[in-house]
Enzyme design. Structure first.
Site, PDB file in Angstrom:
ATOM      1  N   TRP A   1     -30.747  31.290   3.681  1.00 36.01           N
ATOM      2  CA  TRP A   1     -29.769  30.228   3.928  1.00 36.01           C
ATOM      3  C   TRP A   1     -29.466  29.437   2.673  1.00 36.01           C
ATOM      4  O   TRP A   1     -28.330  29.023   2.453  1.00 36.01           O
ATOM      5  CB  TRP A   1     -30.228  29.312   5.065  1.00 36.01           C
ATOM      6  CG  TRP A   1     -30.410  30.067   6.351  1.00 36.01           C
ATOM      7  CD1 TRP A   1     -31.552  30.172   7.073  1.00 36.01           C
ATOM      8  CD2 TRP A   1     -29.424  30.853   7.042  1.00 36.01           C
ATOM      9  NE1 TRP A   1     -31.337  30.970   8.177  1.00 36.01           N
ATOM     10  CE2 TRP A   1     -30.050  31.401   8.186  1.00 36.01           C
ATOM     11  CE3 TRP A   1     -28.081  31.154   6.812  1.00 36.01           C
ATOM     12  CZ2 TRP A   1     -29.382  32.226   9.084  1.00 36.01           C
ATOM     13  CZ3 TRP A   1     -27.407  31.978   7.706  1.00 36.01           C
ATOM     14  CH2 TRP A   1     -28.058  32.503   8.823  1.00 36.01           C
TER      15      TRP A   1
ATOM     16  N   ASP B   1     -30.199  20.923   5.076  1.00 37.66           N
ATOM     17  CA  ASP B   1     -29.842  21.790   6.198  1.00 37.66           C
ATOM     18  C   ASP B   1     -31.018  21.762   7.177  1.00 37.66           C
ATOM     19  O   ASP B   1     -32.087  22.277   6.886  1.00 37.66           O
ATOM     20  CB  ASP B   1     -29.601  23.218   5.673  1.00 37.66           C
ATOM     21  CG  ASP B   1     -29.327  24.232   6.776  1.00 37.66           C
ATOM     22  OD1 ASP B   1     -29.380  23.864   7.974  1.00 37.66           O
ATOM     23  OD2 ASP B   1     -29.068  25.405   6.445  1.00 37.66           O
TER      24      ASP B   1
ATOM     25  N   LYS C   1     -29.379  26.301  17.476  1.00 30.57           N
ATOM     26  CA  LYS C   1     -30.806  26.591  17.366  1.00 30.57           C
ATOM     27  C   LYS C   1     -31.591  25.672  18.315  1.00 30.57           C
ATOM     28  O   LYS C   1     -32.342  26.127  19.147  1.00 30.57           O
ATOM     29  CB  LYS C   1     -31.298  26.390  15.924  1.00 30.57           C
ATOM     30  CG  LYS C   1     -30.487  27.141  14.880  1.00 30.57           C
ATOM     31  CD  LYS C   1     -30.724  28.635  14.902  1.00 30.57           C
ATOM     32  CE  LYS C   1     -29.697  29.448  14.147  1.00 30.57           C
ATOM     33  NZ  LYS C   1     -29.526  29.174  12.747  1.00 30.57           N
TER      34      LYS C   1
END
Ligand SMILES: *Cc1c(COP(=O)(O)O)cnc(C)c1O
Length: 361
Positions: free
Chosen positions: A102, A172, A196
């Site tokens: 990511w 993040d 998520k």
């Protein structure tokens, strides 16, 4: 109807209570004669839904008044680009902490807009640990420092945050948002894709400090890509992801009435401990993540061989526990045990893991 234990990394399980409530309100939300899906985002009734969602999130997390809350689309992935476009705009330089896929994607997007300095990385050991934040030297001319808190794919998590002084820290938190208390004032901006731990796919939650929003006022950017414009319009410059925001709002209320984020953290620690204790006691399963960096949300592990990993996934089907395959970049197995996964689900998984170990060791 039988609900099953779904260990998906995302989109992931939602609290059953929330699904039931939204099912009841599906055809007729609060006497409106329509579903939230069918409502104008400009209607009073929807305005109330989004206002309440924001107010509940502010209460749940304790978001200070000098931060704005946005509900946008485009996933966490759009933020990889929006962040540098909007915020790497003073010295056109930023520091990135590299902890996996990511951040790799975020770094690639940032390079399109300025100079990226990777100031720490765990790539040397396949992202199985988190760099020691005390040893990182940040560049004073950085427009921000960027990090990814919980690394969904490897199962690593920061246990403390770097002290970046006056440089805004951008984080993040897609796969750990609302799994534990957050000290928002440590950050310039926090963001998370909802699917998520918070709600359905299609909503990205952004918490951004006023001075960072101000950086973006005069930037020549397409409308949707500019934070200032979304803030001026209360996330309603265009049609927001209305139904997703409604579900996120329900999840915030669920978290508030079940004790808030301190209580949630305790529960998540208890849940993860069941799995990690078993992994530590087993010589059959291995986890490559160092103990200091273990995620409470995503637990990665392997059996002694790829063949047994495959057999594990085949045999677990008899219990209908699902989505235990590791990310395609790492292989192996992964159990994602977000807020909505009950402890009984983790215990059931461990029971199966023991059976499997006994049969194949
Ligand atoms: C899933 C994930 C992303 C990507 O999210 P999308 O909504 O698919 O864009 C980014 N960062 C982290 C930490 C993630 O877990």
């Amino acid at each position: 109807m039988a609900r099953i234990y779904n260990f998906s990394a995302g989109p992931a399980m939602l609290p059953e209570e929330v699904l039931k409530e939204t099912a009841e309100e599906m055809l007729d939300y609060h006497g409106s004669g329509m579903s939230v899906m069918e409502m104008s985002h400009r209607s009073k009734i929807f305005q109330q839904i989004i206002d309440e969602a924001e107010a509940d999130l502010r209460e749940l997390v304790g978001i200070p008044d000098n931060y704005r809350v946005l509900f946008l689309q485009g996933g966490a992935t759009l933020q990889f680009g929006m962040i540098p476009m909007n915020l790497m705009t003073v010295n056109k330089k930023a520091d990135y902490i590299h902890t996996g896929v990511w951040t790799k994607k975020a770094i690639a997007d940032a390079k399109l807009f300025g100079e990226v300095r990777v100031v720490a990385s765990s790539e040397d050991k396949k992202f199985s640990y988190i760099p020691n934040v005390k040893n990182i030297k940040f560049n004073k001319d950085s427009d921000y420092v960027y990090m990814c808190d919980n690394n969904t794919i490897y199962g690593t998590k920061f246990k403390e945050y770097p002290d970046t002084g006056d440089i805004p820290l951008i984080c993040d938190m897609s796969s750990c948002f609302l799994s534990e208390p957050i000290d928002v004032k440590k950050f310039g901006m926090i963001y998370a894709g909802a699917q998520k731990n918070v709600g359905p796919a299609g909503v990205t939650i952004i918490i951004i400090r006023d001075d960072l929003v101000a950086r973006t006022n005069e930037l020549p950017l397409p409308a949707y890509l500019k934070y200032a414009l979304h803030c001026e319009n209360g996330s309603m410059y265009n049609t927001p992801p209305t139904y997703g925001i409604y579900i996120c709002g329900k999840v915030f209320k669920w978290l508030l009435r079940t004790g808030g984020l301190e209580a949630r953290k305790k529960l998540n620690e208890e849940k993860a401990k069941v799995l990690y204790d078993y992994l530590d006691s087993s010589s059959f399963y291995k986890t490559s993540v160092v103990p200091e960096a273990r995620s409470l949300m995503n637990v990665t592990f392997k059996t002694p061989s790829e063949e047994l990993d495959a057999l594990f996934l085949e045999e677990v089907k008899k219990y209908k526990y699902t989505n235990l395959k590791g990310h395609r970049s790492t292989g192996g197995l992964r159990a994602s045990i977000y807020n909505a996964m009950p402890k009984a689900g983790v215990e059931a998984l461990v029971k199966f893991m023991k059976e499997f170990e006994e049969a194949h060791k």
